[in-house]
Design an enzyme around this catalytic site. Structure first.
Site, PDB file in Angstrom:
ATOM      1  N   HIS A 187       4.494  38.008  14.070  1.00 37.81           N
ATOM      2  CA  HIS A 187       3.935  39.112  13.289  1.00 37.81           C
ATOM      3  C   HIS A 187       3.894  40.435  14.052  1.00 37.81           C
ATOM      4  O   HIS A 187       4.379  41.460  13.570  1.00 37.81           O
ATOM      5  CB  HIS A 187       2.539  38.763  12.803  1.00 37.81           C
ATOM      6  CG  HIS A 187       1.925  39.827  11.945  1.00 37.81           C
ATOM      7  ND1 HIS A 187       2.512  40.253  10.769  1.00 37.81           N
ATOM      8  CD2 HIS A 187       0.805  40.587  12.103  1.00 37.81           C
ATOM      9  CE1 HIS A 187       1.775  41.204  10.220  1.00 37.81           C
ATOM     10  NE2 HIS A 187       0.735  41.429  11.017  1.00 37.81           N
ATOM     11  N   HIS A 235       3.452  49.159   9.254  1.00 34.34           N
ATOM     12  CA  HIS A 235       4.007  49.256   7.903  1.00 34.34           C
ATOM     13  C   HIS A 235       5.087  50.344   7.843  1.00 34.34           C
ATOM     14  O   HIS A 235       4.891  51.416   7.272  1.00 34.34           O
ATOM     15  CB  HIS A 235       2.899  49.537   6.887  1.00 34.34           C
ATOM     16  CG  HIS A 235       1.854  48.469   6.846  1.00 34.34           C
ATOM     17  ND1 HIS A 235       0.699  48.575   6.095  1.00 34.34           N
ATOM     18  CD2 HIS A 235       1.786  47.253   7.457  1.00 34.34           C
ATOM     19  CE1 HIS A 235      -0.030  47.488   6.255  1.00 34.34           C
ATOM     20  NE2 HIS A 235       0.610  46.677   7.079  1.00 34.34           N
ATOM     21  N   HIS A 258      -0.224  50.967  15.164  1.00 36.26           N
ATOM     22  CA  HIS A 258      -0.433  49.881  16.121  1.00 36.26           C
ATOM     23  C   HIS A 258       0.433  50.074  17.364  1.00 36.26           C
ATOM     24  O   HIS A 258      -0.040  49.994  18.481  1.00 36.26           O
ATOM     25  CB  HIS A 258      -0.103  48.524  15.491  1.00 36.26           C
ATOM     26  CG  HIS A 258      -1.035  48.103  14.403  1.00 36.26           C
ATOM     27  ND1 HIS A 258      -2.389  47.935  14.602  1.00 36.26           N
ATOM     28  CD2 HIS A 258      -0.811  47.805  13.096  1.00 36.26           C
ATOM     29  CE1 HIS A 258      -2.959  47.548  13.466  1.00 36.26           C
ATOM     30  NE2 HIS A 258      -2.029  47.465  12.542  1.00 36.26           N
ATOM     31  N   ASP A 298       1.127  38.355   7.422  1.00 37.85           N
ATOM     32  CA  ASP A 298       0.384  39.179   6.461  1.00 37.85           C
ATOM     33  C   ASP A 298       1.001  39.001   5.077  1.00 37.85           C
ATOM     34  O   ASP A 298       1.684  39.886   4.555  1.00 37.85           O
ATOM     35  CB  ASP A 298       0.368  40.637   6.895  1.00 37.85           C
ATOM     36  CG  ASP A 298      -0.616  40.873   8.043  1.00 37.85           C
ATOM     37  OD1 ASP A 298      -1.188  39.890   8.543  1.00 37.85           O
ATOM     38  OD2 ASP A 298      -0.812  42.037   8.435  1.00 37.85           O
ATOM     39  N   HIS A 316       3.536  43.996  10.916  1.00 37.52           N
ATOM     40  CA  HIS A 316       2.284  44.553  11.431  1.00 37.52           C
ATOM     41  C   HIS A 316       2.210  46.058  11.275  1.00 37.52           C
ATOM     42  O   HIS A 316       1.242  46.563  10.703  1.00 37.52           O
ATOM     43  CB  HIS A 316       2.088  44.133  12.885  1.00 37.52           C
ATOM     44  CG  HIS A 316       0.675  44.260  13.378  1.00 37.52           C
ATOM     45  ND1 HIS A 316      -0.405  43.792  12.657  1.00 37.52           N
ATOM     46  CD2 HIS A 316       0.173  44.802  14.532  1.00 37.52           C
ATOM     47  CE1 HIS A 316      -1.518  44.010  13.331  1.00 37.52           C
ATOM     48  NE2 HIS A 316      -1.200  44.643  14.459  1.00 37.52           N
TER      49      HIS A 316
END
Length: 320
Positions: free
Chosen positions: A154, A192, A164, A44, A190
């Site tokens: 990631h 934050h 997530h 990302d 992934h």
């Protein structure tokens, strides 16, 4: 050029960067760190999401660093752009010397450290091309030359963030391999926020260290460092899992890693953009002072057996 025979090496690890004001603060800190020899990103990267001018703006801001030291990348879900798939990433980054044809999993040797950059966005299941490559690569590491092994990807195997959370499918597919081959650190993004685990396998803590020090060889420590600029995911799983050693969810920053060849140690420091330090620990090759040369409690091989037993126990619990 980084000389892999050097006995001292320092680099910066980030993930989930983008072009927000917080991301620019992180970029400015990276540029200001003249001692850093490399930057790694666990996916990302620019958050272009199909708008290609976003990539141009992002590169313009990073060029003062990128023209001085290498930036080494793993792909995240935002590199899989609507209408383009991974083509914009392939156009802009190179790991195989071939234009417009990118390898999404590869490894590099740096002073004291073998680094593996895998893709959580491509098939990693047993029997896949990436799985076979990972097994072959990890089995070929010369630990006398590179005593530490770090895997970048990631999505995290372990995350107590409620947005997530842990990528259980990834853990089921690859955790046993990582433990068997002595992977020391798994760095992801992934989610934050920032989180560091204890050495963990099968949801079970296999070592708690001593005074912020850990001896390598028991199970990977997992880091989620998705704090390089994207909006924070503040909601966390409660209670905090036993395997979660440290976490914070409202800060932005980067992690500095330093390999010390004389002492065979890796030091880790999590920096916040406000100038404070959030987390620190040391990973060393030598056993801790409370351990014998044969392993924890003087039992030969105990450090290898325990995480395998932990994963077996976790598998049994899932079957119940």
């Amino acid at each position: 050029t980084i000389d892999s025979t050097d006995d001292h090496f320092q680099w910066i690890a980030i993930a989930d960067h983008g072009d927000s004001s917080e991301a620019m603060d992180v970029s400015e800190a990276i540029i200001a760190d003249t001692a850093a020899q490399m930057v790694t990103i666990s996916g990302d990267i620019a958050y272009a999401d199909g708008e290609q001018s976003t990539w141009d703006n992002w590169f313009n801001f990073q060029q003062d660093s990128m023209t001085s030291i290498p930036w080494v990348t793993a792909v995240g879900n935002h590199e899989n752009e609507p209408g383009y798939d991974f083509s914009p990433y392939e156009h802009r980054f190179d790991s195989d010397g071939q234009s417009e044809s990118e390898i999404f999993w590869y490894s590099r040797n740096f002073p004291g450290v073998h680094m593996v950059f895998m893709s959580t966005e491509h098939d990693y299941s047993e029997g896949s091309t990436q799985y076979s490559w990972l097994a072959e690569d990890l089995s070929s590491v010369n630990r006398d030359v590179t005593p530490f092994v770090i895997v970048y990807g990631h999505k995290p195997m372990y995350s107590s963030n409620n947005y997530h959370g842990s990528e259980v499918e990834l853990r089921v597919a690859l955790e046993t391999m990582y433990v068997q081959h002595g992977v020391d650190l798994v760095i992801a993004g992934h989610d934050h926020f920032y989180e560091r685990t204890f050495p963990v396998a099968g949801d079970t803590v296999v070592d708690t260290g001593k005074d912020g020090r850990f001896a390598r060889g028991y199970a990977p420590i997992h880091l989620v460092i998705g704090v390089a600029g994207r909006s924070a995911y503040e909601e966390l799983d409660e209670p905090q899992p036993e395997w979660s050693a440290y976490r914070e969810n409202i800060s932005y920053g980067w992690t500095k890693l330093v390999y010390h060849g004389d002492s065979k140690e890796l030091t880790f420091t999590h920096h916040r953009i406000d100038g404070t330090i959030g987390d620190e620990f040391i990973l060393q090759v030598a056993p801790l002072a409370s351990e014998s040369d044969g392993g924890i409690l003087g039992i030969p091989g105990f450090g290898t057996i325990l995480p395998i037993l932990a994963m077996f126990g976790a598998a049994v619990r899932r079957l119940r």
